[in-house]
Motif scaffolding. Structure first.
Motif, short mmCIF file in Angstrom:
data_model
loop_
_atom_site.label_atom_id
_atom_site.label_comp_id
_atom_site.label_asym_id
_atom_site.label_seq_id
_atom_site.Cartn_x
_atom_site.Cartn_y
_atom_site.Cartn_z
N ASN A 36 0.61 -1.23 0.03
CA ASN A 36 0.02 0.00 -0.06
C ASN A 36 0.78 1.28 -0.01
O ASN A 36 0.59 2.23 0.79
CB ASN A 36 -0.96 0.01 1.19
CG ASN A 36 -1.95 -1.01 1.18
OD1 ASN A 36 -2.36 -1.54 0.05
ND2 ASN A 36 -2.45 -1.77 2.30
N GLN A 37 2.10 1.33 -0.89
CA GLN A 37 2.49 2.45 -1.01
C GLN A 37 2.10 3.48 -2.11
O GLN A 37 1.73 3.10 -3.17
CB GLN A 37 4.29 2.24 -1.37
CG GLN A 37 4.71 1.28 -0.25
CD GLN A 37 6.11 0.86 -0.65
OE1 GLN A 37 6.74 1.56 -1.47
NE2 GLN A 37 6.87 -0.06 0.08
N ASN A 38 2.26 4.70 -1.59
CA ASN A 38 1.83 5.88 -2.59
C ASN A 38 3.00 6.84 -2.91
O ASN A 38 3.90 7.05 -2.14
CB ASN A 38 0.54 6.72 -1.83
CG ASN A 38 -0.70 5.81 -1.55
OD1 ASN A 38 -0.97 4.93 -2.26
ND2 ASN A 38 -1.22 6.53 -0.56
N TRP A 39 2.93 7.15 -4.19
CA TRP A 39 4.20 7.87 -4.66
C TRP A 39 3.51 9.31 -5.22
O TRP A 39 2.24 8.97 -5.99
CB TRP A 39 4.81 7.39 -5.90
CG TRP A 39 5.74 6.04 -5.25
CD1 TRP A 39 5.00 4.83 -4.97
CD2 TRP A 39 6.90 5.85 -4.89
NE1 TRP A 39 5.90 3.77 -4.59
CE2 TRP A 39 7.23 4.50 -4.37
CE3 TRP A 39 8.06 6.79 -4.89
CZ2 TRP A 39 8.34 3.89 -4.21
CZ3 TRP A 39 9.24 6.17 -4.61
CH2 TRP A 39 9.31 4.94 -4.13
N TYR A 40 4.03 10.41 -5.10
CA TYR A 40 3.34 11.64 -5.88
C TYR A 40 4.35 12.60 -6.57
O TYR A 40 5.56 12.48 -6.19
CB TYR A 40 3.02 12.69 -4.42
CG TYR A 40 1.80 11.98 -3.55
CD1 TYR A 40 1.91 10.99 -2.55
CD2 TYR A 40 0.60 12.49 -3.98
CE1 TYR A 40 1.08 10.47 -1.83
CE2 TYR A 40 -0.59 12.08 -3.14
CZ TYR A 40 -0.24 11.05 -2.07
OH TYR A 40 -1.42 10.59 -1.43
N VAL A 41 4.06 12.62 -7.83
CA VAL A 41 4.93 13.13 -8.75
C VAL A 41 4.36 14.67 -8.91
O VAL A 41 3.10 14.82 -9.31
CB VAL A 41 5.22 12.57 -10.05
CG1 VAL A 41 6.10 13.21 -11.01
CG2 VAL A 41 5.51 11.03 -9.84
N SER A 42 5.08 15.42 -8.79
CA SER A 42 4.90 17.08 -9.14
C SER A 42 5.53 17.45 -10.19
O SER A 42 6.46 16.90 -10.66
CB SER A 42 5.23 17.76 -7.78
OG SER A 42 6.32 17.85 -7.61
N SER A 43 4.99 18.65 -10.77
CA SER A 43 5.54 19.16 -11.95
C SER A 43 6.96 19.41 -11.79
O SER A 43 7.51 19.73 -10.79
CB SER A 43 4.95 20.62 -12.13
OG SER A 43 5.06 21.39 -13.19
N GLY A 44 7.65 19.06 -12.95
CA GLY A 44 8.94 19.15 -12.83
C GLY A 44 9.75 17.64 -12.53
O GLY A 44 10.86 17.56 -12.74
N GLY A 45 9.08 16.83 -11.83
CA GLY A 45 9.49 15.67 -11.71
C GLY A 45 9.18 14.66 -12.91
O GLY A 45 8.90 14.94 -13.92
#
Length: 335
Positions: A36-45
């Motif tokens: 149940n791992q969550n990853w967040y990618v933001s602009s520039g990533g």
């Protein structure tokens, strides 16, 4: 480097920023195992970097922004958007993949996995190369593609270009997407185990050199095409088709097909019901022992062409120019 807080043994929350990706994962620890791992990618990533570092079963959330990269997924993942980010052709030549002797250049490619792709703008920037060009390609995958927009797939190209293409032993749900600007097919499913194509908006292109198909099911074990809107599959001197079942498929139901060379074409023993077809050269062409009922076929040049022992009943076939229903060799059974 991490800033972290352990609330109690067995649950850990970690915030980190590395590899050019902003991400958070949460999960329950058991020995050395996480889930149940969550990853967040933001602009520039980078979405691909998050995919590479995620474990099977993780979820990746992508924030608003334009991500100019090819994304390849070969593990079980959920790829979800926070606010309709753009996956854009990065320029140059995409990495190509050969499947059954055909070379494809996909912008987003998932294979051999279970995957959900939800809420992305996939922009091909009309940058087709010398091989088949695909917005979202699924091969041997159990997949859901939901609420995506796939466009600028270089409809003027001399090669086949596709919005969404499903291949191999896939089981896929293609739901609520908008697909435009393609040369070969908006949504194409070939040789799959099962596919549901439902509630999509497919806008064809006129004036290219390839007879496109809005929705194509070819040689599938089972498949249903339900509640879609398909428009403007028109090519002078060619037969562009709104919805086509060729060698496989079960149901064509509750679709709206407007302004195509042929609205609906099939050669399988399907149930064809509740569809509206208008503004086409041929409203419906049947080459199988189908059940054709409760359809509204109106304001076409030709209404229905029936060339098989089908059951045709309870249809509204009106205001077609040349004929309402043409039956070859008394093939059909009418009620």
């Amino acid at each position: 480097s991490y800033s972290s807080m352990a609330t109690y043994i067995g649950y850990i929350g970690i915030n980190a920023n590395k590899w050019g990706v902003n991400f958070v994962w949460t999960g329950t620890a058991f020995g050395s195992c996480w889930y149940n791992q969550n990853w967040y990618v933001s602009s520039g990533g980078s979405i691909q970097t998050a995919v590479n570092n995620a474990a099977a079963g993780d979820t990746i959330y992508v924030d608003t922004g334009t991500y100019a990269e090819q994304v390849v997924i070969n593990k079980d993942l959920n790829l979800l958007s926070a606010s309709f980010p753009v996956i854009q052709h990065p320029g140059g030549t995409l990495t190509s993949y050969t499947i059954d002797s055909v070379v494809y250049e996909p912008l987003l490619y998932a294979y051999g996995c279970t995957v959900t792709i939800d809420g992305f703008d996939v922009d091909g920037t009309d940058a087709a190369g010398s091989n088949a060009f695909v917005g979202i390609l699924l091969d041997d995958a159990t997949a859901t593609v939901n609420d995506c927009e796939v466009h600028n797939m270089d409809a003027a190209a001399s090669v086949n270009t596709y919005g969404v293409l499903v291949l191999g032993a896939s089981d896929a749900d293609i739901l609520g997407n908008e697909v435009r600007d393609f040369s070969a097919a908006g949504v194409a499913v070939m040789d799959a185990t099962y596919c549901l194509v439902e509630d999509n908006y497919i806008d064809g292109v006129t004036g290219n050199s390839i007879a496109e198909t809005g929705i194509l099911l070819k040689d599938v074990t089972a498949g249903d095409v339900v509640g879609n809107s398909v428009f403007d599959c028109l090519e002078s001197g060619l037969q562009a088709i709104g919805i086509k079942l060729y060698g496989g498929g079960d149901t064509i139901a509750d679709n709206s097909v407007y302004d195509c060379d042929t609205g609906i074409w099939f050669d399988v023993d399907a149930t064809v019901t509740g569809n509206e077809v208008t503004g086409c050269e041929y409203g419906l062409q049947d080459y199988s022992a189908a059940t054709i009922e409760c359809n509204n076929i109106h304001d076409n040049v030709k209404g229905m062409w029936i060339e098989s022992d089908s059951t045709v009943q309870y249809n509204d076939v009106v205001d077609n120019t040349d004929y309402g229903i043409f039956v070859k060799d008394d093939a059909a059974v009418f009620h």
